[in-house]
Design a protein around this motif. Structure first.
Motif, PDB file in Angstrom:
ATOM      1  N   ILE A  50      14.665 -41.218  54.128  1.00  0.00           N
ATOM      2  CA  ILE A  50      15.669 -40.624  53.238  1.00  0.00           C
ATOM      3  C   ILE A  50      16.068 -41.608  52.147  1.00  0.00           C
ATOM      4  O   ILE A  50      16.160 -41.253  50.961  1.00  0.00           O
ATOM      5  N   ASP A  51      16.311 -42.871  52.514  1.00  0.00           N
ATOM      6  CA  ASP A  51      16.739 -43.859  51.526  1.00  0.00           C
ATOM      7  C   ASP A  51      15.654 -44.108  50.478  1.00  0.00           C
ATOM      8  O   ASP A  51      15.947 -44.212  49.278  1.00  0.00           O
ATOM      9  N   ALA A  52      14.374 -44.222  50.917  1.00  0.00           N
ATOM     10  CA  ALA A  52      13.274 -44.425  49.966  1.00  0.00           C
ATOM     11  C   ALA A  52      13.107 -43.205  49.066  1.00  0.00           C
ATOM     12  O   ALA A  52      12.863 -43.337  47.861  1.00  0.00           O
ATOM     13  N   TYR A  53      13.248 -42.030  49.641  1.00  0.00           N
ATOM     14  CA  TYR A  53      13.154 -40.784  48.870  1.00  0.00           C
ATOM     15  C   TYR A  53      14.281 -40.709  47.834  1.00  0.00           C
ATOM     16  O   TYR A  53      14.046 -40.374  46.663  1.00  0.00           O
ATOM     17  N   TYR A  54      15.484 -41.036  48.238  1.00  0.00           N
ATOM     18  CA  TYR A  54      16.629 -41.011  47.327  1.00  0.00           C
ATOM     19  C   TYR A  54      16.425 -41.995  46.176  1.00  0.00           C
ATOM     20  O   TYR A  54      16.632 -41.644  45.005  1.00  0.00           O
ATOM     21  N   ASP A  55      16.012 -43.213  46.493  1.00  0.00           N
ATOM     22  CA  ASP A  55      15.832 -44.233  45.456  1.00  0.00           C
ATOM     23  C   ASP A  55      14.756 -43.822  44.446  1.00  0.00           C
ATOM     24  O   ASP A  55      14.926 -44.028  43.237  1.00  0.00           O
ATOM     25  N   ALA A  56      13.649 -43.247  44.928  1.00  0.00           N
ATOM     26  CA  ALA A  56      12.577 -42.836  44.026  1.00  0.00           C
ATOM     27  C   ALA A  56      13.035 -41.724  43.088  1.00  0.00           C
ATOM     28  O   ALA A  56      12.683 -41.699  41.906  1.00  0.00           O
ATOM     29  N   ASN A  57      13.839 -40.800  43.596  1.00  0.00           N
ATOM     30  CA  ASN A  57      14.373 -39.740  42.744  1.00  0.00           C
ATOM     31  C   ASN A  57      15.369 -40.290  41.730  1.00  0.00           C
ATOM     32  O   ASN A  57      15.332 -39.933  40.549  1.00  0.00           O
ATOM     33  N   ASP A  98      14.875 -46.000  31.239  1.00  0.00           N
ATOM     34  CA  ASP A  98      13.425 -46.223  31.163  1.00  0.00           C
ATOM     35  C   ASP A  98      12.867 -46.192  32.579  1.00  0.00           C
ATOM     36  O   ASP A  98      12.606 -47.223  33.184  1.00  0.00           O
ATOM     37  N   PRO A  99      12.674 -45.007  33.146  1.00  0.00           N
ATOM     38  CA  PRO A  99      12.236 -44.914  34.539  1.00  0.00           C
ATOM     39  C   PRO A  99      10.857 -45.522  34.753  1.00  0.00           C
ATOM     40  O   PRO A  99       9.998 -45.456  33.872  1.00  0.00           O
ATOM     41  N   MET A 100      10.669 -46.106  35.922  1.00  0.00           N
ATOM     42  CA  MET A 100       9.379 -46.724  36.224  1.00  0.00           C
ATOM     43  C   MET A 100       8.271 -45.678  36.321  1.00  0.00           C
ATOM     44  O   MET A 100       7.114 -45.954  36.012  1.00  0.00           O
ATOM     45  N   LEU A 101       8.613 -44.465  36.765  1.00  0.00           N
ATOM     46  CA  LEU A 101       7.641 -43.381  36.831  1.00  0.00           C
ATOM     47  C   LEU A 101       7.826 -42.474  35.618  1.00  0.00           C
ATOM     48  O   LEU A 101       8.876 -41.869  35.425  1.00  0.00           O
ATOM     49  N   ASN A 102       6.781 -42.390  34.791  1.00  0.00           N
ATOM     50  CA  ASN A 102       6.853 -41.599  33.563  1.00  0.00           C
ATOM     51  C   ASN A 102       6.383 -40.177  33.841  1.00  0.00           C
ATOM     52  O   ASN A 102       5.193 -39.910  33.967  1.00  0.00           O
ATOM     53  N   MET A 103       7.326 -39.249  33.933  1.00  0.00           N
ATOM     54  CA  MET A 103       6.991 -37.842  34.173  1.00  0.00           C
ATOM     55  C   MET A 103       6.741 -37.078  32.879  1.00  0.00           C
ATOM     56  O   MET A 103       6.416 -35.886  32.917  1.00  0.00           O
ATOM     57  N   TYR A 104       6.889 -37.735  31.740  1.00  0.00           N
ATOM     58  CA  TYR A 104       6.754 -37.055  30.449  1.00  0.00           C
ATOM     59  C   TYR A 104       5.466 -37.435  29.727  1.00  0.00           C
ATOM     60  O   TYR A 104       5.313 -37.153  28.551  1.00  0.00           O
ATOM     61  N   ASP A 105       4.547 -38.055  30.441  1.00  0.00           N
ATOM     62  CA  ASP A 105       3.286 -38.497  29.881  1.00  0.00           C
ATOM     63  C   ASP A 105       2.291 -37.343  29.869  1.00  0.00           C
ATOM     64  O   ASP A 105       1.836 -36.899  30.922  1.00  0.00           O
ATOM     65  N   GLN A 106       1.941 -36.854  28.680  1.00  0.00           N
ATOM     66  CA  GLN A 106       1.010 -35.737  28.569  1.00  0.00           C
ATOM     67  C   GLN A 106      -0.436 -36.150  28.770  1.00  0.00           C
ATOM     68  O   GLN A 106      -1.316 -35.296  28.926  1.00  0.00           O
ATOM     69  N   GLN A 107      -0.710 -37.458  28.774  1.00  0.00           N
ATOM     70  CA  GLN A 107      -2.075 -37.912  29.014  1.00  0.00           C
ATOM     71  C   GLN A 107      -2.451 -37.838  30.491  1.00  0.00           C
ATOM     72  O   GLN A 107      -3.638 -37.779  30.831  1.00  0.00           O
ATOM     73  N   TRP A 108      -1.458 -37.872  31.367  1.00  0.00           N
ATOM     74  CA  TRP A 108      -1.706 -37.750  32.800  1.00  0.00           C
ATOM     75  C   TRP A 108      -0.597 -36.871  33.399  1.00  0.00           C
ATOM     76  O   TRP A 108       0.286 -37.334  34.110  1.00  0.00           O
ATOM     77  N   PRO A 109      -0.625 -35.577  33.099  1.00  0.00           N
ATOM     78  CA  PRO A 109       0.478 -34.705  33.506  1.00  0.00           C
ATOM     79  C   PRO A 109       0.518 -34.461  35.000  1.00  0.00           C
ATOM     80  O   PRO A 109      -0.521 -34.406  35.664  1.00  0.00           O
ATOM     81  N   ILE A 110       1.720 -34.343  35.539  1.00  0.00           N
ATOM     82  CA  ILE A 110       1.913 -33.926  36.918  1.00  0.00           C
ATOM     83  C   ILE A 110       2.236 -32.434  36.879  1.00  0.00           C
ATOM     84  O   ILE A 110       3.235 -32.009  36.307  1.00  0.00           O
ATOM     85  N   ARG A 111       1.360 -31.647  37.469  1.00  0.00           N
ATOM     86  CA  ARG A 111       1.496 -30.189  37.416  1.00  0.00           C
ATOM     87  C   ARG A 111       2.191 -29.680  38.677  1.00  0.00           C
ATOM     88  O   ARG A 111       2.219 -30.335  39.712  1.00  0.00           O
ATOM     89  N   THR A 112       2.718 -28.467  38.559  1.00  0.00           N
ATOM     90  CA  THR A 112       3.411 -27.852  39.681  1.00  0.00           C
ATOM     91  C   THR A 112       3.540 -26.358  39.405  1.00  0.00           C
ATOM     92  O   THR A 112       3.096 -25.859  38.361  1.00  0.00           O
ATOM     93  N   PHE A 113       4.151 -25.640  40.315  1.00  0.00           N
ATOM     94  CA  PHE A 113       4.461 -24.236  40.072  1.00  0.00           C
ATOM     95  C   PHE A 113       5.668 -24.139  39.152  1.00  0.00           C
ATOM     96  O   PHE A 113       6.715 -24.719  39.420  1.00  0.00           O
TER      97      PHE A 113
END
Length: 434
Positions: free
Chosen positions: A260-267, A274-289
């Motif tokens: 839970i703590d690791a999950y919370y910190d990552a979110n 400037d988040p370490m994980l770039n979710m807005y990068d169109q060169q390597w998109p993360i897709r979902t429903f």
């Protein structure tokens, strides 16, 4: 990548993430508002050009099954030899459920063999990272390897939770220990160890041979890290592949969100400037429903009542949500949530369809799908009171309310101010499947 098949292991219980995994598999747990954990391995496959995927499920798989069917099948064309198939335990070989990571693949050996792949990519479906698997497959073929293991540098304390490798000058693996008490460091760097990411490329024929051999070992735990890899490093060509991050940041990003703590910190990292994980990068998109729903809405409603604002700062607010006179700070708000007047939500993660009543206060909490927080309720302010109500509270003080839990207002000593009714936790007998 036409001759590569990916096998994603998505059948773990995820007991350390309870109550978030009480009704869903760990890879199906929401992440970052609109995503599921499994979306990262799946997106990496799609971005790497791998279009033959087996997703091996076991426990509480209906939510993940629905997510794949609604959000992922559109990317694959069966007529072109592309597919993503969800495979529960078939008991085709014996009557057991999957006994370990190697056994899960072994029980599906006929399905894999039928496709005649040259290489088999084996992945865990519960890690957060961006990686081009194509580069690893190319390296595997270049080195004429039987097995290639993706490697990540971690500190010695963290390495105790991983398989730890020792390699020679050619990156050939010469030693491997699964979760050692005293991990061996990289030569010349006592502060770093070489850890297995749980990402493997096998030459197909070699994989089949090793799975059959391991299945006939009565004392085997049927696990890649504990049994398969240590048994072949001396007799076959086994190499380490240094992790090449597609996240395009100064530091490589890979997270095991198994607690839970690791999950919370990552979110929470996602809402930083400037988040370490770039979710807005169109060169390597993360897709979902992507559900068809209206944009998020923020309602101020005039200045007739002091404190009614309708705003969110340093937060992610997903479509369909309404901040109706409440305040959201440093939080992630899922789809179709409603934060009512004078409510305050801070440093928290709200899954889909959460309602926060008027004057309620929520701090450092994870609230699962469909939960309703009654008016005047305070969550995360008195942790001992939260524990007495039956809520999960982690060592770092994160309060978790599970899916299907009902918080009803009752008068008790947990109300520090004496004027706001405090919540009491009950369990619904009927829970949503998703």
């Amino acid at each position: 990548m036409k001759d590569v098949m990916a096998v994603i292991l998505a059948g773990g219980k995820g007991s350390r993430l309870e109550p978030l995994t009480r009704d869903r598999a760990k890879p199906a747990v929401p992440f970052g508002g609109g995503y599921r954990i499994a979306d990262f391995a799946l997106s990496n496959c799609l971005n790497s050009g791998i279009r033959k995927i087996l997703l091996l499920t076991q426990y509480k798989a209906i939510s993940l099954d629905r997510h794949i069917n609604t959000g992922w099948r559109q990317f694959f064309c069966r007529e072109l030899g592309e597919f993503i198939d969800i495979v529960p335990p078939q008991q085709r070989i014996d009557e057991h459920w999957y006994q370990g990571t190697a056994d899960a693949v072994y029980q599906n050996i006929y399905t894999i063999e039928k496709e005649k792949p040259n290489s088999v990519l084996i992945l865990a479906g519960d890690h957060i990272y961006k990686m081009n698997y194509g580069a690893m497959v190319d390296y595997h073929e270049k080195m004429k390897a039987d097995l290639t293991v993706a490697a990540l540098q971690v500190d010695p304390e963290e390495a105790k939770s991983f398989g730890v490798m020792q390699v020679n000058e050619q990156n050939r693996i010469v030693g491997f220990e699964e979760k050692p008490d005293a991990p061996k460091s990289i030569p010349g760097d006592p502060n770093q160890c070489l850890a297995s990411m749980g990402v493997y490329v096998f030459s197909a024929r070699f994989l089949f041979e090793q799975l059959l051999r391991d299945a006939n070992q009565p004392d085997s735990q049927r696990d890649f890290g504990k049994n398969i890899i240590p048994s072949v490093i001396d007799s076959h060509r086994v190499f380490a592949f240094p992790f090449q991050d597609e996240n395009r940041k100064s530091q490589a990003y890979w997270r095991d969100v198994g607690t839970i703590d690791a999950y919370y910190d990552a979110n929470m990292d996602l809402i930083s400037v400037d988040p370490m994980l770039n979710m807005y990068d169109q060169q390597w998109p993360i897709r979902t429903f992507q559900e068809n729903c209206p944009p998020p809405k923020f309602v101020f409603g005039g200045d007739d009542e002091e404190g009614r604002v309708g705003m969110a700062t340093d937060s992610i607010v997903c479509p369909g949500s309404i901040i109706s006179g409440g305040r959201v700070e440093r939080s992630i708000v899922g789809l179709h949530c409603r934060i009512n007047s004078f409510a305050n939500v801070s440093d928290s993660i709200l899954f889909d369809s959460v309602t926060v009543g008027r004057h309620a206060q929520v701090r450092r909490a994870i609230i699962d799908k469909g939960v309703s927080i009654p008016s005047g309720t305070r969550i995360g302010f008195d942790l001992e009171a939260d524990r007495k109500r039956g809520l999960t509270v982690t060592e770092s003080g994160i309060v978790v309310i599970g899916k299907g839990d009902v918080i009803s207002k009752v008068h008790d000593e947990a109300n520090a101010e004496g004027t706001v009714p405090a919540p009491h936790l009950n369990q619904k007998t009927q829970r949503q499947n998703r």
